[in-house]
Design a protein around this motif. Structure first.
Motif, PDB file in Angstrom:
ATOM      1  N   ASN A  94       9.448   5.432   7.694  1.00  0.00           N
ATOM      2  CA  ASN A  94       8.965   5.859   6.260  1.00  0.00           C
ATOM      3  C   ASN A  94       8.867   4.681   5.604  1.00  0.00           C
ATOM      4  O   ASN A  94       7.895   4.678   4.583  1.00  0.00           O
ATOM      5  CB  ASN A  94      10.265   6.588   5.765  1.00  0.00           C
ATOM      6  CG  ASN A  94      10.453   8.109   6.430  1.00  0.00           C
ATOM      7  OD1 ASN A  94       9.385   8.780   7.003  1.00  0.00           O
ATOM      8  ND2 ASN A  94      11.643   8.482   6.605  1.00  0.00           N
ATOM      9  N   LEU A  95       9.617   3.637   5.666  1.00  0.00           N
ATOM     10  CA  LEU A  95       9.298   2.250   4.896  1.00  0.00           C
ATOM     11  C   LEU A  95       8.223   1.785   5.303  1.00  0.00           C
ATOM     12  O   LEU A  95       7.533   1.240   4.391  1.00  0.00           O
ATOM     13  CB  LEU A  95      10.564   1.494   5.216  1.00  0.00           C
ATOM     14  CG  LEU A  95      10.453   0.104   4.419  1.00  0.00           C
ATOM     15  CD1 LEU A  95      10.389  -0.227   3.038  1.00  0.00           C
ATOM     16  CD2 LEU A  95      11.546  -0.889   5.031  1.00  0.00           C
ATOM     17  N   MET A  96       7.648   1.813   6.439  1.00  0.00           N
ATOM     18  CA  MET A  96       6.377   1.286   6.877  1.00  0.00           C
ATOM     19  C   MET A  96       5.157   2.076   6.145  1.00  0.00           C
ATOM     20  O   MET A  96       4.255   1.312   5.886  1.00  0.00           O
ATOM     21  CB  MET A  96       6.233   1.305   8.371  1.00  0.00           C
ATOM     22  CG  MET A  96       7.011   0.445   9.312  1.00  0.00           C
ATOM     23  SD  MET A  96       6.947  -1.409   9.074  1.00  0.00           S
ATOM     24  CE  MET A  96       5.326  -1.409   9.992  1.00  0.00           C
ATOM     25  N   ALA A  97       5.316   3.402   6.185  1.00  0.00           N
ATOM     26  CA  ALA A  97       4.198   4.179   5.441  1.00  0.00           C
ATOM     27  C   ALA A  97       4.182   3.834   4.042  1.00  0.00           C
ATOM     28  O   ALA A  97       3.082   3.710   3.367  1.00  0.00           O
ATOM     29  CB  ALA A  97       4.691   5.688   5.785  1.00  0.00           C
ATOM     30  N   GLN A  98       5.445   3.701   3.351  1.00  0.00           N
ATOM     31  CA  GLN A  98       5.365   3.309   1.823  1.00  0.00           C
ATOM     32  C   GLN A  98       4.770   1.959   1.670  1.00  0.00           C
ATOM     33  O   GLN A  98       4.010   1.823   0.839  1.00  0.00           O
ATOM     34  CB  GLN A  98       6.842   3.041   1.593  1.00  0.00           C
ATOM     35  CG  GLN A  98       7.460   4.719   1.228  1.00  0.00           C
ATOM     36  CD  GLN A  98       8.721   4.270   0.468  1.00  0.00           C
ATOM     37  OE1 GLN A  98       9.784   3.904   1.192  1.00  0.00           O
ATOM     38  NE2 GLN A  98       9.096   4.650  -0.584  1.00  0.00           N
ATOM     39  N   LEU A  99       5.057   1.058   2.530  1.00  0.00           N
ATOM     40  CA  LEU A  99       4.578  -0.412   2.653  1.00  0.00           C
ATOM     41  C   LEU A  99       2.845  -0.338   2.792  1.00  0.00           C
ATOM     42  O   LEU A  99       2.230  -1.159   2.022  1.00  0.00           O
ATOM     43  CB  LEU A  99       5.144  -1.454   3.330  1.00  0.00           C
ATOM     44  CG  LEU A  99       6.769  -1.698   3.001  1.00  0.00           C
ATOM     45  CD1 LEU A  99       7.164  -2.333   4.269  1.00  0.00           C
ATOM     46  CD2 LEU A  99       6.701  -2.452   1.879  1.00  0.00           C
ATOM     47  N   GLN A 100       2.548   0.399   3.461  1.00  0.00           N
ATOM     48  CA  GLN A 100       1.197   0.405   3.928  1.00  0.00           C
ATOM     49  C   GLN A 100       0.331   0.943   2.580  1.00  0.00           C
ATOM     50  O   GLN A 100      -0.699   0.654   2.324  1.00  0.00           O
ATOM     51  CB  GLN A 100       0.727   1.321   4.902  1.00  0.00           C
ATOM     52  CG  GLN A 100       1.314   0.776   6.373  1.00  0.00           C
ATOM     53  CD  GLN A 100       0.764   1.889   7.542  1.00  0.00           C
ATOM     54  OE1 GLN A 100       1.607   2.176   8.048  1.00  0.00           O
ATOM     55  NE2 GLN A 100      -0.472   1.758   7.900  1.00  0.00           N
ATOM     56  N   ALA A 101       1.034   2.161   2.013  1.00  0.00           N
ATOM     57  CA  ALA A 101       0.300   2.789   1.064  1.00  0.00           C
ATOM     58  C   ALA A 101       0.188   1.759  -0.362  1.00  0.00           C
ATOM     59  O   ALA A 101      -0.537   1.844  -1.246  1.00  0.00           O
ATOM     60  CB  ALA A 101       1.255   3.860   0.466  1.00  0.00           C
ATOM     61  N   LYS A 102       1.034   0.638  -0.291  1.00  0.00           N
ATOM     62  CA  LYS A 102       1.019  -0.224  -1.316  1.00  0.00           C
ATOM     63  C   LYS A 102      -0.098  -1.427  -1.090  1.00  0.00           C
ATOM     64  O   LYS A 102      -0.260  -2.352  -1.930  1.00  0.00           O
ATOM     65  CB  LYS A 102       2.372  -0.931  -1.388  1.00  0.00           C
ATOM     66  CG  LYS A 102       3.359  -0.211  -2.339  1.00  0.00           C
ATOM     67  CD  LYS A 102       2.953  -0.171  -3.739  1.00  0.00           C
ATOM     68  CE  LYS A 102       3.971   0.467  -4.643  1.00  0.00           C
ATOM     69  NZ  LYS A 102       3.602   0.458  -6.191  1.00  0.00           N
TER      70      LYS A 102
END
Length: 527
Positions: free
Chosen positions: A102-110
């Motif tokens: 989930n953290l990886m997905a958030q960082l990709q979105a940024k």
């Protein structure tokens, strides 16, 4: 570019990603640094020390996350922290991408660029200076022994006093990786009897070099995995390993477990039955508690007593030495920054041609780049060519290292006899006697001194001592000449006598000094 250092928000975390000494070096690389107020307080780095080093201290984390081009972190950021991250910024720190999808997905979105220090290819020798896993594991291993000593009710070292005899503590360490080796060295330095085990047989010498005894599992299987980690062993090996651990649990006072494979739950090595078999007052320090623990009775984050045994399951061992671990961690990030900014102009360049940088880059400008391909390791050294066939001896001589042929030996002795006859026929009688002594001295010097084993006496010293022996014999003859026919000594003049005495003194210094130097060299190698 601006580097931001926020305060760690994870419960109980005392470390800080950058210390004042490293701030000075980052500024010299061309970066600006801002630190959240109080970020280093728990590690004993005050805000004023950051200001003195050239950093700007800001009052809140929102400014750090919203303004910084690069954010240095220790623990993975929380969701609310990622939400404040500036679009397109870079994040450097522990991320654990396999455990935090989930953290990886958030960082990709940024659209962030994320360099996970935990994904560094540790098998690359040039990556060691950036290896934060190693530096933090070493601190944790040291702290594990300190925690064990705190919970243990006796000395580690054995003592004999007027009040009674204190036996040394017996410490068993499961896993001889970086943390395990640090624990072995610390426990051995405290005077304990240390035993250790690891699935990788090659670490046995390292265990012994630190003062421990390597306990081998009675089962043959190679346990080396990729990246310097151990691999999951077969069921047969695990059964033999459990039997060995059960025996050590009955004999040892302290057990420290370090077994952990990244991305997988910690293997259960110490069962409840093993804990029950330990003597009351014993201690278990479970360094894998954060991933479930190596002991069945471990409670992550707590120290509990079960069956009279204290089981320490702290998950913040490195944080309990916050100043030391922060200093080491910030130095790792500095070395990484130097690789990212070789031009020293304050701008980072994520170069995927560099295997170390490629390995730890898990997201680049919003694109997922994890897992990285295997790094290109240097080729294995070429096998040594077979020894060339020994050259054949020439028809009229002998090869190197071979005994001289009978014909050649007869020729040499014949030539020598002719030369000796010529000398005897035309030289004075007094010269002939001296010449005879000279030849005998050379022969004796060669046979006695030159043939000394090289490990005990260098060939150079053999030659110089042989020459010195010849000089000493000649000088003694001059100092104490033989008696003539009527019993009177032919005393030399004062000049010859003086030269003979000087020669004796110098040769004595040379010979005794040579043996003294040789003895010191051998003593140095015995250490």
């Amino acid at each position: 570019m601006l580097i931001g250092v926020p305060k760690e928000t994870f419960a109980g975390e005392k470390r800080v990603a950058t210390v004042p000494d490293v701030v000075e070096k980052l500024v010299k690389l061309g970066f600006s640094v801002q630190v959240e107020s109080g970020a280093g307080d728990a590690a004993h780095f005050a805000d004023d020390t950051y200001r003195a080093a050239g950093a700007t201290v800001v009052p809140d984390a929102h400014t750090i996350w919203g303004q910084s081009d690069i954010v240095f972190k220790v623990r993975p950021p929380a969701a609310e922290e990622v939400a404040q991250l500036r679009e397109g910024a870079a994040l450097v720190g522990f991320v654990w991408p396999a455990q935090n999808p989930n953290l990886m997905a958030q960082l990709q979105a940024k659209q962030a660029t994320v360099l996970a220090i935990d994904c560094l290819p540790r098998q690359l020798s040039r990556a060691q200076k950036m290896d934060a896993l190693t530096s933090q594991a070493g601190v944790s291993g040291y702290r594990a022994v300190v925690e064990a000593a705190n919970a243990f009710g006796r000395f580690f070292n054995g003592q004999i006093t007027a009040a009674g005899k204190v036996p040394p503590a017996k410490v068993f360490i499961a896993g001889a990786g970086v943390a395990g080796l640090a624990a072995i060295g610390t426990a051995a330095n405290l005077g304990a009897i240390v035993r250790a085990n690891d699935t990788r047989a090659e670490v046995a010498d390292q265990v012994k070099s630190l003062g421990g005894e390597f306990v081998k599992v009675d089962y043959e299987e190679e346990g080396s995995g990729g990246g310097g980690y151990a691999k999951v062993m077969s069921e047969g090996f695990q059964a033999a390993q459990r039997a060995m651990y059960a025996q050590q649990a009955k004999e040892c006072d302290i057990i420290i477990t370090t077994a952990l494979i990244p991305g997988k739950p910690a293997p259960k090595l110490i069962t409840a039955e093993m804990v029950q078999s330990m003597r009351p007052g014993s201690v278990i320090v479970d360094m894998a508690a954060e991933q479930g623990g190596n002991c069945e009775l471990t409670v992550p984050g707590e120290a509990v007593v079960r069956h009279g045994v204290t089981i320490v399951g702290y998950t913040d061992l490195a944080s309990r030495l916050a100043k030391q671990s922060s200093t080491l961690y910030s130095t790792n990030l500095l070395r990484l920054t130097e690789e990212l900014c070789k031009t020293k102009d304050g701008v980072i360049h994520v170069n995927f041609e560099d295997d170390a940088i490629r390995g730890l880059t898990v997201v680049k400008e919003g694109e997922l780049t994890w897992p990285a391909p295997q790094p290109k390791l240097p080729p294995a050294p070429a096998a040594k060519p077979a020894a060339a066939a020994a050259p054949k001896a020439p028809a009229h001589g002998h090869g190197p290292g071979e005994p001289m042929s009978a014909k050649s030996l007869a020729t040499v002795f014949g030539v020598g006899a002719v030369l000796f006859w010529l000398v005897g026929s035309f030289a004075p009688a007094s010269f002939l006697s001296h010449f005879t002594v000279f030849v005998l001295a050379c022969f004796v010097g060669y046979m006695v001194v030159w043939n000394v084993t090289p490990s005990l006496h260098t060939p150079l010293m053999s030659v110089t001592n042989a020459i010195s022996s010849i000089i000493a014999i000649g000088a003694l003859v001059q100092v104490a000449p033989p008696l003539d026919a009527v019993g009177a000594a032919n005393r030399p003049n004062s000049l010859i006598l003086g030269l003979a005495l000087v020669a004796l003194v110098l040769t004595a210094i040379n010979m005794f000094g040579g043996f003294a130097v040789t003895r010191r060299m051998l003593a140095m190698f015995r250490k």
